[in-house]
Design a protein around this motif. Sequence first.
Motif, short mmCIF file in Angstrom:
data_model
loop_
_atom_site.label_atom_id
_atom_site.label_comp_id
_atom_site.label_asym_id
_atom_site.label_seq_id
_atom_site.Cartn_x
_atom_site.Cartn_y
_atom_site.Cartn_z
N LEU A 107 0.93 -1.11 0.19
CA LEU A 107 -0.01 -0.14 0.08
C LEU A 107 0.89 1.33 -0.15
O LEU A 107 0.80 2.09 -0.86
N VAL A 108 2.02 1.42 1.06
CA VAL A 108 2.71 2.34 1.02
C VAL A 108 3.48 2.70 -0.29
O VAL A 108 3.61 3.82 -0.87
N PHE A 109 4.07 1.75 -0.88
CA PHE A 109 4.65 1.72 -2.11
C PHE A 109 3.85 2.11 -3.03
O PHE A 109 4.28 2.88 -3.95
N ASN A 110 2.80 1.47 -3.38
CA ASN A 110 1.92 2.21 -4.46
C ASN A 110 1.52 3.56 -4.31
O ASN A 110 1.29 4.17 -5.34
N MET A 111 1.08 3.67 -3.13
CA MET A 111 0.83 5.33 -3.02
C MET A 111 1.84 6.24 -3.12
O MET A 111 1.47 7.30 -3.89
N GLU A 112 3.11 5.87 -2.71
CA GLU A 112 4.09 6.86 -3.35
C GLU A 112 4.24 6.92 -4.66
O GLU A 112 4.55 8.22 -5.37
N TYR A 113 4.02 5.93 -5.30
CA TYR A 113 4.14 5.80 -7.03
C TYR A 113 3.45 6.68 -7.59
O TYR A 113 3.45 7.34 -8.30
N VAL A 114 1.80 6.24 -7.00
CA VAL A 114 0.75 7.00 -7.83
C VAL A 114 0.63 8.47 -7.60
O VAL A 114 0.26 9.11 -8.62
N LEU A 115 1.51 8.91 -6.57
CA LEU A 115 1.09 10.24 -6.25
C LEU A 115 2.18 11.07 -7.05
O LEU A 115 2.39 12.22 -7.20
N LYS A 116 3.24 10.30 -7.67
CA LYS A 116 4.12 10.69 -8.81
C LYS A 116 3.70 10.92 -10.18
O LYS A 116 4.35 11.30 -11.09
N ILE A 117 2.42 10.12 -10.37
CA ILE A 117 2.07 10.15 -11.92
C ILE A 117 0.88 10.85 -12.13
O ILE A 117 0.15 10.96 -11.08
N THR B 67 1.19 -4.46 11.69
CA THR B 67 1.95 -3.42 11.10
C THR B 67 1.14 -2.80 10.08
O THR B 67 1.67 -1.73 9.40
N ASP B 68 -0.05 -3.43 9.64
CA ASP B 68 -0.77 -2.78 8.47
C ASP B 68 -1.22 -1.28 9.19
O ASP B 68 -1.55 -0.34 8.32
N LEU B 69 -1.37 -1.32 10.30
CA LEU B 69 -1.89 -0.21 11.09
C LEU B 69 -0.71 1.09 10.86
O LEU B 69 -1.05 2.06 10.43
N LYS B 70 0.52 0.86 11.00
CA LYS B 70 1.62 1.53 10.61
C LYS B 70 1.55 2.21 9.18
O LYS B 70 1.78 3.44 8.78
N ALA B 71 1.31 1.16 8.16
CA ALA B 71 1.04 1.43 6.86
C ALA B 71 0.23 2.34 6.65
O ALA B 71 0.43 3.38 5.81
N ILE B 72 -1.07 2.20 7.21
CA ILE B 72 -2.16 3.18 7.06
C ILE B 72 -1.84 4.32 7.52
O ILE B 72 -1.94 5.54 6.98
N SER B 73 -1.01 4.55 8.65
CA SER B 73 -0.51 5.85 9.17
C SER B 73 0.45 6.54 8.31
O SER B 73 0.41 7.78 7.86
N TYR B 74 1.32 5.87 7.74
CA TYR B 74 2.20 6.34 6.66
C TYR B 74 1.42 6.91 5.48
O TYR B 74 1.90 7.88 4.78
N THR B 75 0.55 6.04 5.07
CA THR B 75 -0.14 6.62 3.91
C THR B 75 -1.05 7.88 4.04
O THR B 75 -1.36 8.77 3.12
N LEU B 76 -1.86 7.94 5.50
CA LEU B 76 -2.21 9.27 5.59
C LEU B 76 -1.22 10.42 5.56
O LEU B 76 -1.87 11.35 5.06
N HIS B 77 -0.22 10.18 6.02
CA HIS B 77 0.76 11.37 6.09
C HIS B 77 1.05 11.84 4.68
O HIS B 77 1.68 12.82 4.58
N MET B 78 1.08 10.61 3.66
CA MET B 78 1.39 11.10 2.56
C MET B 78 0.42 11.99 1.64
O MET B 78 0.73 12.74 0.68
#
Length: 263
Positions: A127-137, A171-182
Amino acid sequence: MPFIDIGAQHNAGVSKARNLGLQKACGKFVTFVDGDDFLNSNHLQDMIDGMEYGQLSISGRNDIYQDKVKQSFKVDKDVVLNRRQLVDGILKPGIIYSFPWNKLYLTKIIKDNLITFNESLDYGEDLVFNMEYVLKINTAILKTDATYNYVYRKNSVSKLMNKKTLSKRITDLKAISYTLHMLPDSFENEQIFLNKRMAIEGAKYHRMMIFYHFNKLEINDYTVLIRSAYKSIKTKLTIKERLKYQLNMKVPHLIACLKNITS
Protein backbone atom coordinates in the motif's frame (compact mmCIF):
# COMPACT_ATOMS: atom_id res chain seq x y z
CA MET A 1 12.00 -7.57 -20.30
CA PRO A 2 14.62 -9.63 -18.38
CA PHE A 3 13.65 -11.34 -15.12
CA ILE A 4 15.85 -10.86 -12.06
CA ASP A 5 16.20 -13.87 -9.77
CA ILE A 6 15.77 -12.73 -6.18
CA GLY A 7 15.05 -16.16 -4.78
CA ALA A 8 18.31 -16.34 -2.81
CA GLN A 9 17.06 -14.13 0.01
CA HIS A 10 16.45 -17.13 2.30
CA ASN A 11 13.15 -15.82 3.70
CA ALA A 12 14.64 -12.43 4.60
CA GLY A 13 11.24 -10.92 3.81
CA VAL A 14 9.31 -10.06 0.67
CA SER A 15 10.14 -6.34 0.93
CA LYS A 16 13.88 -6.99 1.15
CA ALA A 17 13.69 -9.29 -1.87
CA ARG A 18 11.70 -6.78 -3.91
CA ASN A 19 14.06 -3.96 -2.95
CA LEU A 20 17.00 -6.05 -4.12
CA GLY A 21 15.20 -6.52 -7.43
CA LEU A 22 14.62 -2.78 -7.70
CA GLN A 23 18.31 -2.09 -7.02
CA LYS A 24 19.30 -4.42 -9.86
CA ALA A 25 16.58 -3.30 -12.27
CA CYS A 26 18.06 -1.68 -15.37
CA GLY A 27 15.23 -1.92 -17.91
CA LYS A 28 12.53 0.62 -18.71
CA PHE A 29 9.81 -1.26 -16.81
CA VAL A 30 9.47 -3.13 -13.51
CA THR A 31 6.88 -5.72 -12.52
CA PHE A 32 6.61 -8.38 -9.81
CA VAL A 33 5.52 -12.03 -9.82
CA ASP A 34 4.85 -13.90 -6.58
CA GLY A 35 6.32 -17.36 -5.97
CA ASP A 36 3.72 -19.87 -7.23
CA ASP A 37 1.90 -17.50 -9.58
CA PHE A 38 2.22 -17.48 -13.36
CA LEU A 39 1.53 -15.17 -16.30
CA ASN A 40 -0.41 -15.65 -19.50
CA SER A 41 1.87 -15.58 -22.54
CA ASN A 42 0.55 -12.15 -23.60
CA HIS A 43 0.69 -10.59 -20.12
CA LEU A 44 3.89 -8.54 -20.40
CA GLN A 45 3.26 -7.33 -23.95
CA ASP A 46 -0.28 -6.34 -23.03
CA MET A 47 0.98 -4.39 -20.01
CA ILE A 48 3.74 -2.69 -22.02
CA ASP A 49 1.21 -1.69 -24.69
CA GLY A 50 -0.83 -0.06 -21.94
CA MET A 51 2.05 2.23 -21.01
CA GLU A 52 1.27 4.24 -24.13
CA TYR A 53 -1.61 5.78 -22.14
CA GLY A 54 0.01 6.47 -18.77
CA GLN A 55 2.78 5.75 -16.30
CA LEU A 56 1.26 2.61 -14.73
CA SER A 57 -0.33 -0.42 -16.35
CA ILE A 58 -2.72 -2.66 -14.39
CA SER A 59 -3.98 -6.11 -15.34
CA GLY A 60 -6.93 -8.23 -14.29
CA ARG A 61 -6.37 -11.47 -12.41
CA ASN A 62 -7.45 -15.09 -12.42
CA ASP A 63 -7.75 -16.87 -9.08
CA ILE A 64 -6.41 -20.40 -9.40
CA TYR A 65 -7.83 -22.91 -6.90
CA GLN A 66 -7.26 -26.66 -6.74
CA ASP A 67 -10.60 -27.41 -8.36
CA LYS A 68 -11.50 -24.27 -10.29
CA VAL A 69 -10.35 -21.06 -11.97
CA LYS A 70 -12.19 -17.87 -11.17
CA GLN A 71 -11.77 -14.71 -13.21
CA SER A 72 -11.52 -12.37 -10.27
CA PHE A 73 -10.81 -9.00 -11.87
CA LYS A 74 -11.72 -8.10 -15.42
CA VAL A 75 -13.14 -5.06 -17.21
CA ASP A 76 -15.00 -4.89 -20.54
CA LYS A 77 -12.60 -2.39 -22.09
CA ASP A 78 -9.36 -0.61 -21.26
CA VAL A 79 -9.93 2.25 -18.82
CA VAL A 80 -7.69 5.30 -18.40
CA LEU A 81 -7.55 6.39 -14.75
CA ASN A 82 -6.55 9.75 -13.29
CA ARG A 83 -4.64 10.13 -10.02
CA ARG A 84 -7.71 10.33 -7.76
CA GLN A 85 -9.29 7.26 -9.37
CA LEU A 86 -6.00 5.44 -8.86
CA VAL A 87 -5.77 6.36 -5.19
CA ASP A 88 -9.37 5.27 -4.60
CA GLY A 89 -8.78 2.04 -6.52
CA ILE A 90 -5.72 1.18 -4.47
CA LEU A 91 -7.43 1.90 -1.15
CA LYS A 92 -10.77 0.20 -1.73
CA PRO A 93 -11.85 -3.33 -2.79
CA GLY A 94 -12.38 -3.68 -6.53
CA ILE A 95 -9.96 -4.41 -9.35
CA ILE A 96 -6.84 -2.34 -8.70
CA TYR A 97 -6.00 -2.95 -5.04
CA SER A 98 -2.52 -2.35 -3.62
CA PHE A 99 -0.95 -5.53 -4.99
CA PRO A 100 2.36 -4.87 -6.78
CA TRP A 101 2.11 -8.02 -8.91
CA ASN A 102 -0.74 -6.96 -11.21
CA LYS A 103 1.04 -3.75 -12.17
CA LEU A 104 3.80 -2.58 -14.50
CA TYR A 105 5.82 0.45 -13.34
CA LEU A 106 8.30 2.83 -14.94
CA THR A 107 11.74 2.18 -13.46
CA LYS A 108 12.73 5.83 -13.83
CA ILE A 109 9.91 7.08 -11.61
CA ILE A 110 10.80 4.53 -8.92
CA LYS A 111 14.51 5.33 -8.96
CA ASP A 112 14.19 9.12 -9.37
CA ASN A 113 11.89 9.30 -6.33
CA LEU A 114 13.75 6.68 -4.26
CA ILE A 115 10.58 4.60 -3.88
CA THR A 116 11.16 1.34 -2.02
CA PHE A 117 9.22 -1.21 0.01
CA ASN A 118 9.29 -0.45 3.75
CA GLU A 119 11.13 -3.42 5.26
CA SER A 120 9.78 -2.71 8.76
CA LEU A 121 6.24 -3.58 7.60
CA ASP A 122 5.01 -7.15 7.27
CA TYR A 123 1.59 -5.99 6.08
CA GLY A 124 0.68 -2.90 4.09
CA GLU A 125 4.13 -2.40 2.59
CA ASP A 126 2.58 -2.68 -0.89
CA LEU A 127 0.00 0.00 0.00
CA VAL A 128 2.74 2.46 0.98
CA PHE A 129 4.83 1.62 -2.11
CA ASN A 130 1.94 2.04 -4.54
CA MET A 131 0.71 5.22 -2.90
CA GLU A 132 4.16 6.78 -3.18
CA TYR A 133 4.26 5.82 -6.86
CA VAL A 134 0.77 6.96 -7.93
CA LEU A 135 1.18 10.33 -6.23
CA LYS A 136 4.08 10.93 -8.63
CA ILE A 137 2.15 10.15 -11.82
CA ASN A 138 -0.87 11.53 -13.68
CA THR A 139 -2.60 8.60 -15.40
CA ALA A 140 -2.70 4.81 -15.53
CA ILE A 141 -4.38 2.21 -17.74
CA LEU A 142 -6.53 -0.65 -16.47
CA LYS A 143 -6.26 -3.41 -19.07
CA THR A 144 -9.20 -5.47 -20.28
CA ASP A 145 -7.82 -8.98 -19.90
CA ALA A 146 -7.15 -10.98 -16.75
CA THR A 147 -3.63 -12.15 -17.61
CA TYR A 148 -2.08 -12.59 -14.15
CA ASN A 149 -2.77 -15.93 -12.46
CA TYR A 150 -2.85 -15.88 -8.67
CA VAL A 151 -2.49 -19.35 -7.16
CA TYR A 152 -4.36 -19.83 -3.88
CA ARG A 153 -2.33 -21.85 -1.41
CA LYS A 154 -4.20 -24.34 0.76
CA ASN A 155 -3.80 -23.61 4.49
CA SER A 156 -2.10 -20.31 3.74
CA VAL A 157 -0.29 -18.88 6.75
CA SER A 158 -2.04 -15.55 6.12
CA LYS A 159 -5.37 -17.21 7.02
CA LEU A 160 -4.15 -18.42 10.42
CA MET A 161 -4.12 -16.25 13.53
CA ASN A 162 -1.85 -16.56 16.52
CA LYS A 163 0.46 -14.21 18.39
CA LYS A 164 3.19 -14.46 15.77
CA THR A 165 0.93 -13.76 12.79
CA LEU A 166 -0.88 -10.99 14.70
CA SER A 167 2.42 -9.24 15.46
CA LYS A 168 2.97 -9.08 11.69
CA ARG A 169 -0.60 -8.25 10.72
CA ILE A 170 -0.88 -5.23 13.01
CA THR A 171 1.94 -3.49 11.15
CA ASP A 172 -0.81 -2.71 8.63
CA LEU A 173 -1.87 0.06 11.03
CA LYS A 174 1.54 1.71 10.63
CA ALA A 175 1.21 1.38 6.86
CA ILE A 176 -2.13 3.20 7.03
CA SER A 177 -0.54 5.90 9.19
CA TYR A 178 2.30 6.38 6.67
CA THR A 179 -0.25 6.59 3.86
CA LEU A 180 -2.33 9.19 5.70
CA HIS A 181 0.74 11.41 6.10
CA MET A 182 1.45 11.04 2.39
CA LEU A 183 -1.97 12.06 1.08
CA PRO A 184 -2.44 15.74 0.15
CA ASP A 185 -5.18 17.66 2.00
CA SER A 186 -7.34 17.60 -1.14
CA PHE A 187 -7.86 13.84 -0.63
CA GLU A 188 -10.23 14.39 2.30
CA ASN A 189 -12.59 11.46 1.56
CA GLU A 190 -9.66 9.09 1.24
CA GLN A 191 -8.29 10.29 4.58
CA ILE A 192 -11.67 9.67 6.21
CA PHE A 193 -11.75 6.16 4.73
CA LEU A 194 -8.28 5.32 6.08
CA ASN A 195 -8.93 6.81 9.52
CA LYS A 196 -12.13 4.80 9.76
CA ARG A 197 -10.25 1.64 8.85
CA MET A 198 -7.55 2.42 11.39
CA ALA A 199 -10.10 3.01 14.15
CA ILE A 200 -12.40 0.03 13.56
CA GLU A 201 -9.83 -2.58 12.49
CA GLY A 202 -7.32 -1.17 14.96
CA ALA A 203 -9.74 -1.57 17.87
CA LYS A 204 -10.16 -5.24 16.95
CA TYR A 205 -6.37 -5.67 16.83
CA HIS A 206 -6.13 -3.92 20.22
CA ARG A 207 -8.46 -6.53 21.72
CA MET A 208 -6.47 -9.37 20.20
CA MET A 209 -3.15 -7.93 21.40
CA ILE A 210 -4.45 -7.98 24.96
CA PHE A 211 -5.80 -11.53 24.48
CA TYR A 212 -2.35 -12.69 23.29
CA HIS A 213 -0.59 -10.82 26.13
CA PHE A 214 1.52 -8.39 24.08
CA ASN A 215 3.76 -6.17 26.19
CA LYS A 216 2.27 -2.88 27.37
CA LEU A 217 4.72 -0.69 25.44
CA GLU A 218 3.77 -2.33 22.14
CA ILE A 219 0.05 -2.10 22.92
CA ASN A 220 0.41 1.57 23.87
CA ASP A 221 2.32 2.25 20.65
CA TYR A 222 -0.60 1.11 18.53
CA THR A 223 -3.24 2.52 20.89
CA VAL A 224 -1.97 6.04 20.17
CA LEU A 225 -2.53 5.51 16.43
CA ILE A 226 -5.96 3.94 16.92
CA ARG A 227 -7.30 6.61 19.29
CA SER A 228 -6.00 9.43 17.12
CA ALA A 229 -7.80 7.96 14.09
CA TYR A 230 -11.02 7.49 16.06
CA LYS A 231 -10.93 11.07 17.34
CA SER A 232 -10.59 12.43 13.80
CA ILE A 233 -13.64 10.57 12.39
CA LYS A 234 -15.81 9.89 15.46
CA THR A 235 -18.66 12.07 14.18
CA LYS A 236 -18.70 10.21 10.86
CA LEU A 237 -19.14 6.74 12.41
CA THR A 238 -22.47 4.98 12.86
CA ILE A 239 -23.69 4.15 16.36
CA LYS A 240 -22.85 0.49 15.70
CA GLU A 241 -19.31 1.37 14.63
CA ARG A 242 -18.78 3.56 17.69
CA LEU A 243 -20.08 0.83 19.97
CA LYS A 244 -17.81 -1.74 18.35
CA TYR A 245 -14.84 0.57 18.82
CA GLN A 246 -15.63 1.31 22.48
CA LEU A 247 -16.19 -2.34 23.41
CA ASN A 248 -12.96 -3.51 21.75
CA MET A 249 -10.94 -0.73 23.34
CA LYS A 250 -12.46 -0.61 26.83
CA VAL A 251 -13.67 -4.15 27.60
CA PRO A 252 -11.61 -6.41 25.33
CA HIS A 253 -11.79 -9.40 27.70
CA LEU A 254 -15.60 -9.25 27.70
CA ILE A 255 -15.69 -9.29 23.88
CA ALA A 256 -13.29 -12.25 23.84
CA CYS A 257 -15.54 -14.14 26.28
CA LEU A 258 -18.66 -13.39 24.25
CA LYS A 259 -16.96 -14.59 21.08
CA ASN A 260 -15.97 -17.86 22.80
CA ILE A 261 -19.51 -18.39 24.07
CA THR A 262 -21.14 -17.81 20.67
CA SER A 263 -18.57 -19.72 18.59
